[in-house]
Design a protein around this motif. Structure first.
Motif, mmCIF file in Angstrom:
data_model
loop_
_atom_site.group_PDB
_atom_site.id
_atom_site.type_symbol
_atom_site.label_atom_id
_atom_site.label_comp_id
_atom_site.label_asym_id
_atom_site.label_seq_id
_atom_site.Cartn_x
_atom_site.Cartn_y
_atom_site.Cartn_z
ATOM 1 N N TYR A 84 0.841 -1.211 0.000
ATOM 2 C CA TYR A 84 0.000 0.000 0.000
ATOM 3 C C TYR A 84 0.869 1.252 0.000
ATOM 4 N N GLU A 85 0.552 2.202 -0.904
ATOM 5 C CA GLU A 85 1.259 3.483 -0.896
ATOM 6 C C GLU A 85 0.253 4.606 -1.075
ATOM 7 N N CYS A 131 -3.255 -0.978 -8.710
ATOM 8 C CA CYS A 131 -4.492 -0.259 -8.996
ATOM 9 C C CYS A 131 -4.630 0.889 -7.999
ATOM 10 N N PHE A 132 -5.514 1.831 -8.335
ATOM 11 C CA PHE A 132 -5.697 3.015 -7.493
ATOM 12 C C PHE A 132 -6.855 2.793 -6.522
ATOM 13 N N LEU A 133 -6.755 3.440 -5.377
ATOM 14 C CA LEU A 133 -7.846 3.413 -4.391
ATOM 15 C C LEU A 133 -8.434 4.818 -4.285
ATOM 16 N N ALA A 134 -9.757 4.917 -4.488
ATOM 17 C CA ALA A 134 -10.440 6.218 -4.311
ATOM 18 C C ALA A 134 -11.419 6.060 -3.146
ATOM 19 N N GLY A 135 -12.728 6.003 -3.423
ATOM 20 C CA GLY A 135 -13.693 5.823 -2.325
ATOM 21 C C GLY A 135 -13.646 4.421 -1.719
ATOM 22 N N GLY A 136 -13.174 3.460 -2.488
ATOM 23 C CA GLY A 136 -13.017 2.090 -1.989
ATOM 24 C C GLY A 136 -14.289 1.251 -2.024
ATOM 25 N N THR A 137 -15.412 1.806 -2.523
ATOM 26 C CA THR A 137 -16.687 1.081 -2.401
ATOM 27 C C THR A 137 -16.803 -0.095 -3.364
ATOM 28 N N GLY A 142 -13.848 6.448 -9.724
ATOM 29 C CA GLY A 142 -14.185 5.097 -9.269
ATOM 30 C C GLY A 142 -15.455 4.601 -9.932
ATOM 31 N N ASN A 143 -16.409 5.498 -10.120
ATOM 32 C CA ASN A 143 -17.661 5.116 -10.767
ATOM 33 C C ASN A 143 -17.418 4.745 -12.229
ATOM 34 N N VAL A 144 -16.602 5.558 -12.917
ATOM 35 C CA VAL A 144 -16.291 5.273 -14.319
ATOM 36 C C VAL A 144 -15.604 3.906 -14.448
ATOM 37 N N MET A 145 -14.771 3.578 -13.445
ATOM 38 C CA MET A 145 -13.955 2.351 -13.515
ATOM 39 C C MET A 145 -14.600 1.165 -12.802
ATOM 40 N N GLN A 146 -15.813 1.317 -12.274
ATOM 41 C CA GLN A 146 -16.401 0.228 -11.483
ATOM 42 C C GLN A 146 -16.528 -1.042 -12.320
ATOM 43 N N ARG A 147 -16.447 -2.190 -11.642
ATOM 44 C CA ARG A 147 -16.429 -3.473 -12.334
ATOM 45 C C ARG A 147 -17.833 -4.076 -12.395
ATOM 46 N N ALA A 148 -17.955 -5.126 -13.211
ATOM 47 C CA ALA A 148 -19.256 -5.766 -13.440
ATOM 48 C C ALA A 148 -19.840 -6.341 -12.141
ATOM 49 N N ARG A 149 -21.165 -6.375 -12.071
ATOM 50 C CA ARG A 149 -21.830 -6.986 -10.918
ATOM 51 C C ARG A 149 -22.289 -8.409 -11.249
ATOM 52 N N CYS A 150 -21.842 -8.954 -12.368
ATOM 53 C CA CYS A 150 -22.202 -10.333 -12.751
ATOM 54 C C CYS A 150 -21.855 -11.266 -11.591
ATOM 55 N N PRO A 151 -22.828 -12.056 -11.106
ATOM 56 C CA PRO A 151 -22.542 -12.920 -9.947
ATOM 57 C C PRO A 151 -21.445 -13.935 -10.230
ATOM 58 N N TYR A 152 -21.310 -14.346 -11.484
ATOM 59 C CA TYR A 152 -20.277 -15.348 -11.814
ATOM 60 C C TYR A 152 -18.883 -14.710 -11.816
ATOM 61 N N VAL A 166 -5.188 7.367 -3.860
ATOM 62 C CA VAL A 166 -5.135 8.695 -4.504
ATOM 63 C C VAL A 166 -6.080 9.693 -3.827
ATOM 64 N N ARG A 167 -6.556 9.357 -2.618
ATOM 65 C CA ARG A 167 -7.546 10.240 -1.980
ATOM 66 C C ARG A 167 -6.971 11.603 -1.612
ATOM 67 N N ASN A 168 -5.617 11.670 -1.424
ATOM 68 C CA ASN A 168 -5.017 12.976 -1.093
ATOM 69 C C ASN A 168 -4.583 13.765 -2.313
#
Ligand SMILES: Cc1cc2nc3c(=O)[nH]c(=O)nc-3n(C[C@H](O)[C@H](O)[C@H](O)COP(=O)(O)OP(=O)(O)OC[C@H]3O[C@@H](n4cnc5c(N)ncnc54)[C@H](O)[C@@H]3O)c2cc1C
Length: 332
Positions: free
Chosen positions: A6-7, A26-32, A111-121, A51-53
């Motif tokens: 972590y940096e 990868c980058f961490l923003a809101g983390g959700t 983070g929203n633009v980069m969010q990943r799929a919610r496909c359960p598989y 990258v929150r700062n």
């Protein structure tokens, strides 16, 4: 969870160079999204760069009348921004229809633009999934696929793109601003998210080490009104089964500059270009809206569980167009 390094970065340059030091970063923003996927062992980075700062949390007015939205601007702040509410109403509505107030207070634009799929598989970490584990297959094809995509699919992946915000950004022809060690570039929104094709694991037109620093929105068309409609299983805290962002203006009683983008039905935020062409230059009418909606869903490939999305999306488009017209007329 796989252990990771972590940096914390405090400038764009620092973030890019920290990220380029490791191929699997990868980058961490809101983390959700990220923290969930780390815990599920679906995302397994060697390094996480926080990258929150990094100073990119303002919405700036541009000389041409557009706006530059900083990558770290929270979804709630953007939704309630005065200019967004006035000039980009569909964007505000899309943001407020997403997730829950708590999540929107944490979630960032990048983070929203980069969010990943919610496909359960994709998220279960044991089913075959070409997105998570290239070459392993797609359990959704032939499996339970009620939430899956009907447009932009391939024989390797039918995961739906989950974002509401991105649908509105597609309709407003946003550009994603990315910075890397090689410099800055603006990527048109319709080119940013990639179709799955035979590489569903490649989701974005962003190179390793590149950081999203903002989203540029061009000025909205003079006199245009917009709306975002979302259909889902419950009234809040739920992803779209289908959604539509629509914007147009009326010039001498005819539709000008029509924009239609769809969510919940496609593998990426989906622009319905042919439907837009069918509207432009014509007088608004319910028959025309029906025709445009049919064109928007032409070519849909359905599974037994998700065929309902075609009539659902068509109905949403027709209703969104009618509401956009009411809003245009209310301005006059
Ligand atoms: C229960 C739940 C319900 C939800 N419902 C909805 C919904 O209805 N509609 C909807 O649209 N969304 C929904 N979401 C998704 C939510 O919008 C996203 O989780 C959120 O927008 C991600 O933003 P974040 O800042 O938390 O990103 P993070 O989790 O920090 O990061 C997400 C991804 O973006 C990358 N990233 C972050 N910042 C940058 C940057 N500057 N440059 C490059 N890459 C970056 C990260 O590396 C990571 O891959 C829901 C989420 C949850 C958990």
């Amino acid at each position: 969870m796989k252990p990771f390094h972590y940096e914390r970065a405090s400038t764009v340059e620092e973030a890019c160079s920290m990220s380029t030091e490791s191929e699997e970063s990868c980058f961490l923003a809101g983390g959700t999204t990220l923290i969930d996927l780390l815990k599920l062992n679906v995302m397994r980075p060697a390094k996480v760069v926080d990258v929150r700062n990094v100073d990119m949390d303002t919405v700036d007015l541009l000389e041409d009348g557009g706006i530059l939205i900083g990558a770290n601007v929270r979804n709630s702040d953007l939704a309630w921004h005065q200019k967004v509410r006035r000039d980009y109403q569909a964007l505000s509505e899309a943001l407020l229809s997403g997730a829950s107030p708590q999540l929107r207070n944490m979630a960032t634009v990048a983070g929203n633009v980069m969010q990943r799929a919610r496909c359960p598989y994709f998220r279960d970490n044991y089913s075959p999934c070409n997105k998570r584990s290239p070459g392993s297959g797609c359990a959704a094809l032939g499996g339970y696929a009620r939430s899956h995509a009907v447009l932009g699919t391939s024989e390797h992946c039918i995961a739906t793109h989950p974002s509401d915000m991105c649908v509105a950004l597609a309709a407003f022809e946003a550009k994603v601003r990315v910075e890397g060690l090689a410099g800055t570039r603006d990527i048109p929104f319709s080119d940013f998210h990639l179709l799955p094709g035979d590489r569903p694991d490649r989701e974005h037109a962003i190179d390793p080490g590149e950081l999203i620093t903002g989203v540029v929105l061009p000025p909205n068309v003079e006199g245009a009104s917009s709306v975002y409609l979302k259909s889902r299983d419950r009234a809040s805290y739920e992803f779209a089964l289908a959604s539509a962002a629509v914007s147009f203006a009326l010039v001498e009683g005819r539709i000008a500059a029509a924009r239609i983008a769809l969510g919940g039905v496609a593998t990426k935020p989906w622009r319905a270009f042919e439907a837009e062409n069918c509207l432009e230059g014509n007088e608004p009418s319910s028959e025309l809206y029906e025709e445009a909606a049919a064109l928007a869903m032409e070519g849909a490939i359905t599974q037994p569980d998700n065929a309902y999305k075609v009539p659902l999306a068509r109905g949403l488009i027709v209703r969104a167009l009618a509401i956009a017209r009411e809003r245009v007329e209310a301005q006059v």
